[in-house]
Design a protein around this motif. Structure first.
Motif, PDB file in Angstrom:
ATOM      1  N   LEU A 162       0.827  -1.210   0.000  1.00 50.98           N
ATOM      2  CA  LEU A 162       0.000   0.000   0.000  1.00 50.98           C
ATOM      3  C   LEU A 162       0.859   1.257   0.000  1.00 50.98           C
ATOM      4  O   LEU A 162       0.411   2.331  -0.442  1.00 50.98           O
ATOM      5  N   GLU A 163       2.088   1.124   0.495  1.00 54.07           N
ATOM      6  CA  GLU A 163       2.988   2.281   0.532  1.00 54.07           C
ATOM      7  C   GLU A 163       3.522   2.641  -0.867  1.00 54.07           C
ATOM      8  O   GLU A 163       4.169   3.666  -1.040  1.00 54.07           O
ATOM      9  N   LEU A 164       3.247   1.783  -1.863  1.00 48.86           N
ATOM     10  CA  LEU A 164       3.645   2.095  -3.249  1.00 48.86           C
ATOM     11  C   LEU A 164       2.681   3.074  -3.899  1.00 48.86           C
ATOM     12  O   LEU A 164       2.785   3.346  -5.106  1.00 48.86           O
ATOM     13  N   ASP A 165       1.753   3.590  -3.129  1.00 43.20           N
ATOM     14  CA  ASP A 165       0.717   4.491  -3.633  1.00 43.20           C
ATOM     15  C   ASP A 165       1.325   5.628  -4.466  1.00 43.20           C
ATOM     16  O   ASP A 165       2.204   6.362  -4.001  1.00 43.20           O
ATOM     17  N   GLY A 166       0.871   5.725  -5.727  1.00 46.93           N
ATOM     18  CA  GLY A 166       1.339   6.786  -6.616  1.00 46.93           C
ATOM     19  C   GLY A 166       2.461   6.371  -7.545  1.00 46.93           C
ATOM     20  O   GLY A 166       2.758   7.093  -8.524  1.00 46.93           O
ATOM     21  N   LEU A 167       3.087   5.215  -7.299  1.00 50.98           N
ATOM     22  CA  LEU A 167       4.189   4.773  -8.148  1.00 50.98           C
ATOM     23  C   LEU A 167       3.668   4.449  -9.555  1.00 50.98           C
ATOM     24  O   LEU A 167       2.739   3.648  -9.714  1.00 50.98           O
ATOM     25  N   HIS A 168       4.258   5.060 -10.565  1.00 46.26           N
ATOM     26  CA  HIS A 168       3.853   4.872 -11.969  1.00 46.26           C
ATOM     27  C   HIS A 168       2.355   5.124 -12.181  1.00 46.26           C
ATOM     28  O   HIS A 168       1.730   4.503 -13.048  1.00 46.26           O
ATOM     29  N   GLY A 169       1.809   6.005 -11.384  1.00 49.40           N
ATOM     30  CA  GLY A 169       0.413   6.398 -11.564  1.00 49.40           C
ATOM     31  C   GLY A 169      -0.607   5.432 -11.005  1.00 49.40           C
ATOM     32  O   GLY A 169      -1.819   5.615 -11.217  1.00 49.40           O
ATOM     33  N   LEU A 170      -0.168   4.393 -10.296  1.00 54.09           N
ATOM     34  CA  LEU A 170      -1.093   3.413  -9.722  1.00 54.09           C
ATOM     35  C   LEU A 170      -1.241   3.652  -8.226  1.00 54.09           C
ATOM     36  O   LEU A 170      -0.284   4.014  -7.539  1.00 54.09           O
ATOM     37  N   ALA A 171      -2.444   3.398  -7.724  1.00 52.53           N
ATOM     38  CA  ALA A 171      -2.693   3.479  -6.286  1.00 52.53           C
ATOM     39  C   ALA A 171      -2.062   2.284  -5.590  1.00 52.53           C
ATOM     40  O   ALA A 171      -1.792   1.239  -6.215  1.00 52.53           O
ATOM     41  N   GLY A 172      -1.834   2.415  -4.287  1.00 50.82           N
ATOM     42  CA  GLY A 172      -1.241   1.316  -3.530  1.00 50.82           C
ATOM     43  C   GLY A 172      -2.083   0.059  -3.583  1.00 50.82           C
ATOM     44  O   GLY A 172      -1.557  -1.062  -3.701  1.00 50.82           O
ATOM     45  N   TRP A 173      -3.420   0.212  -3.516  1.00 53.71           N
ATOM     46  CA  TRP A 173      -4.285  -0.974  -3.557  1.00 53.71           C
ATOM     47  C   TRP A 173      -4.244  -1.661  -4.923  1.00 53.71           C
ATOM     48  O   TRP A 173      -4.439  -2.878  -5.018  1.00 53.71           O
ATOM     49  N   GLN A 174      -3.955  -0.902  -5.985  1.00 53.69           N
ATOM     50  CA  GLN A 174      -3.810  -1.517  -7.309  1.00 53.69           C
ATOM     51  C   GLN A 174      -2.520  -2.343  -7.388  1.00 53.69           C
ATOM     52  O   GLN A 174      -2.510  -3.448  -7.949  1.00 53.69           O
ATOM     53  N   TRP A 175      -1.424  -1.806  -6.846  1.00 47.47           N
ATOM     54  CA  TRP A 175      -0.188  -2.582  -6.779  1.00 47.47           C
ATOM     55  C   TRP A 175      -0.394  -3.862  -5.971  1.00 47.47           C
ATOM     56  O   TRP A 175       0.143  -4.919  -6.307  1.00 47.47           O
ATOM     57  N   LEU A 176      -1.173  -3.763  -4.900  1.00 42.62           N
ATOM     58  CA  LEU A 176      -1.417  -4.925  -4.044  1.00 42.62           C
ATOM     59  C   LEU A 176      -2.077  -6.049  -4.844  1.00 42.62           C
ATOM     60  O   LEU A 176      -1.625  -7.205  -4.818  1.00 42.62           O
ATOM     61  N   PHE A 177      -3.165  -5.727  -5.554  1.00 38.77           N
ATOM     62  CA  PHE A 177      -3.866  -6.756  -6.320  1.00 38.77           C
ATOM     63  C   PHE A 177      -2.973  -7.333  -7.416  1.00 38.77           C
ATOM     64  O   PHE A 177      -2.958  -8.552  -7.657  1.00 38.77           O
ATOM     65  N   LEU A 178      -2.209  -6.485  -8.094  1.00 39.79           N
ATOM     66  CA  LEU A 178      -1.358  -6.947  -9.187  1.00 39.79           C
ATOM     67  C   LEU A 178      -0.250  -7.870  -8.697  1.00 39.79           C
ATOM     68  O   LEU A 178      -0.083  -8.992  -9.208  1.00 39.79           O
ATOM     69  N   LEU A 179       0.509  -7.430  -7.711  1.00 45.89           N
ATOM     70  CA  LEU A 179       1.689  -8.170  -7.276  1.00 45.89           C
ATOM     71  C   LEU A 179       1.345  -9.389  -6.425  1.00 45.89           C
ATOM     72  O   LEU A 179       2.173 -10.297  -6.281  1.00 45.89           O
ATOM     73  N   GLU A 180       0.146  -9.429  -5.858  1.00 46.20           N
ATOM     74  CA  GLU A 180      -0.259 -10.622  -5.109  1.00 46.20           C
ATOM     75  C   GLU A 180      -1.079 -11.589  -5.954  1.00 46.20           C
ATOM     76  O   GLU A 180      -1.317 -12.727  -5.540  1.00 46.20           O
ATOM     77  N   GLY A 181      -1.487 -11.164  -7.158  1.00 46.35           N
ATOM     78  CA  GLY A 181      -2.241 -12.053  -8.035  1.00 46.35           C
ATOM     79  C   GLY A 181      -1.369 -12.849  -8.993  1.00 46.35           C
ATOM     80  O   GLY A 181      -1.634 -14.031  -9.265  1.00 46.35           O
ATOM     81  N   LEU A 182      -0.303 -12.239  -9.487  1.00 38.42           N
ATOM     82  CA  LEU A 182       0.538 -12.902 -10.495  1.00 38.42           C
ATOM     83  C   LEU A 182       1.234 -14.173 -10.007  1.00 38.42           C
ATOM     84  O   LEU A 182       1.415 -15.112 -10.794  1.00 38.42           O
ATOM     85  N   PRO A 183       1.664 -14.280  -8.724  1.00 44.62           N
ATOM     86  CA  PRO A 183       2.301 -15.534  -8.290  1.00 44.62           C
ATOM     87  C   PRO A 183       1.431 -16.768  -8.481  1.00 44.62           C
ATOM     88  O   PRO A 183       1.947 -17.865  -8.705  1.00 44.62           O
TER      89      PRO A 183
END
Length: 444
Positions: free
Chosen positions: A179-200
């Protein structure tokens, strides 16, 4: 001379058959449990990470407590609808192929949650996620029954299911950090969460095809003697099962329905806790997202210990009902305690009893269906129990959301869920004998 005699007797403590069984089961455990454990960690993380996503997503998308609770719980409607068909297919085509399909599908959908912008999209993807994952958990429980004799099954199931609290142990801090990645490359922290925890799930799902064997008969990592002992032991148990390996028999058996109702009552409270705990703890303490993850991590560490000790003692004594009832009572006390205690530290301690009690019952509980069911009946019966139980998985989070919106507090919801857990504990005392005919036959 006496010393020599003593030495000889100590060497003969284990018979060749006992040594063979120990060696075989040790190999099976090291081959299967760590791998299946990792798969379940990923499954559980993708199922409940919405609780952490909600710390940001609800504000970003303006989701009310009712919307969030319904969206969290609708996962289980999709799960329930496809649970039995999925497990029947798994029994027919083999665990290797079907578990791989399940994981790749759910991984893609879980990552796709990053694109949610409306309640309708949130509901749809959570429903599809449940449909995709349907059959994974009951499929693995059935799969373990193909590899472990009933006397060792509760420990094997508990070792596999420690993935639930371990996910909390590592998933809480991980999700908080993402969630602390909020704003990285224009994505919200919750978006990074779903992406990086779904691909494995997609990556590991493909590895299932190359790693798992469907049955002991097809293994290359057991010696012929080990393979023969395991196949013969499991075959003898299946022949001694109380019910015929018929799907219709399993779906109409009263014991299967009793097990399902018991876990329906407690699943409501447990999944309510799983989805809402991050928000509840943050409201109690005012901690940051990462610190909330650390609190949940500490609770999970205690839960793991309770799971392993209770399952070990259940296998050691051969007793199941009390080893299910007492933990569920502990869970009920935790839910009620949280509702009545207003001091934050005491409320969090009470909250910690919820996963501790619920998870401690896993090993004894999920070892029971395969004690009186076998073959397709076992696959269908386990799926039916899971399907009934997961109705509670939908009801719990949704109920908390509705009552929180109406009352402004979690008190009424947790009191109700705690009462249901106490009722489940009482019902667990009446689920039948501690040993099945199959276990007794093997012992003789």
């Amino acid at each position: 001379m006496k010393r020599s005699s003593d030495s000889s007797s100590s060497v003969e403590l284990a018979t060749p058959i006992e040594e063979l069984s120990l060696t075989t089961l040790r190999k099976v455990t090291w081959r299967l449990i760590p791998f299946l454990f990792v798969l379940y960690v990923i499954a559980w993380l993708d199922r409940v990470n919405v609780g952490f996503a909600g710390l940001q997503m609800n504000a970003d998308l303006r989701f009310s407590s009712t919307v969030f609770g319904f969206g969290s719980g609708i996962f289980f409607l999709g799960y329930c609808l496809f649970e039995i068909p999925s497990n029947i297919i798994l029994e027919r085509v083999g665990a290797r192929l079907w578990i791989s399909r399940i994981m790749v599908t759910w991984g893609l959908i879980s990552a796709g949650l990053m694109f949610v912008r409306s309640p309708a999209a949130f509901y749809l993807l959570r429903f599809l996620l449940g449909a995709a994952e349907a059959g994974f958990f009951p499929g693995v429980i059935y799969y373990l029954s193909l590899w472990y004799p009933s006397a060792q099954r509760a420990r094997a199931i508990a070792a596999f299911m420690t993935a639930v609290p371990v996910t909390g142990l590592i998933g809480g801090p991980l999700s908080g950090a993402l969630l602390e990645l909020d704003g990285l490359h224009g994505l919200a922290g919750w978006q990074w969460l779903f992406l990086l925890e779904g691909l494995p799930a997609v990556i590991l799902g493909t590895s299932v095809l190359f790693y798992l064997n469907d049955r002991p008969e097809t293994t290359h990592w057991l010696t012929p003697a080990e393979r023969d002992w395991l196949v013969e032991t499991l075959t003898a148990e299946r022949k001694a099962c109380l019910l015929k390996p018929d799907i219709r028999v399993a779906l109409t058996d009263i014991h299967v329905w009793k097990l399902g109702v018991i876990f329906l009552l407690v699943a409501a409270g447990f999944y309510g806790y799983s989805f809402w705990a991050p928000l509840v703890i943050k409201s109690l303490t005012g901690l940051g997202n990462f610190e909330v993850g650390l609190v949940l991590s500490a609770i999970s560490a205690l839960t793991i210990l309770g799971m392993l000790l209770n399952s070990y003692n259940s296998d050691r004594t051969g007793e199941r009902a009390i080893h299910i009832a007492v933990p569920l009572l502990v869970m009920g006390v935790g839910l009620v305690g949280y509702a009545l205690l207003h001091q934050p530290v005491l409320a969090i301690i009470a909250l910690a009893l919820v996963p501790l009690g619920h998870c401690a019952s896993f090993g004894p509980f999920w070892s029971m269906p395969t004690q009186f069911l076998t073959g397709p009946a076992a696959a269908a019966g386990i799926a039916l129990v899971t399907m009934i139980a997961n109705v509670g998985g939908f009801a719990g989070p949704a109920l908390i959301g509705v009552l929180k919106t109406r009352t402004g507090t979690y008190t009424d919801a947790f009191l109700l869920l705690g009462g249901l857990a106490v009722i489940a504990s009482l019902l667990a005392l009446r689920i039948g004998p501690t040993q099945t005919q199959g276990e007794q036959a093997v012992e003789k």
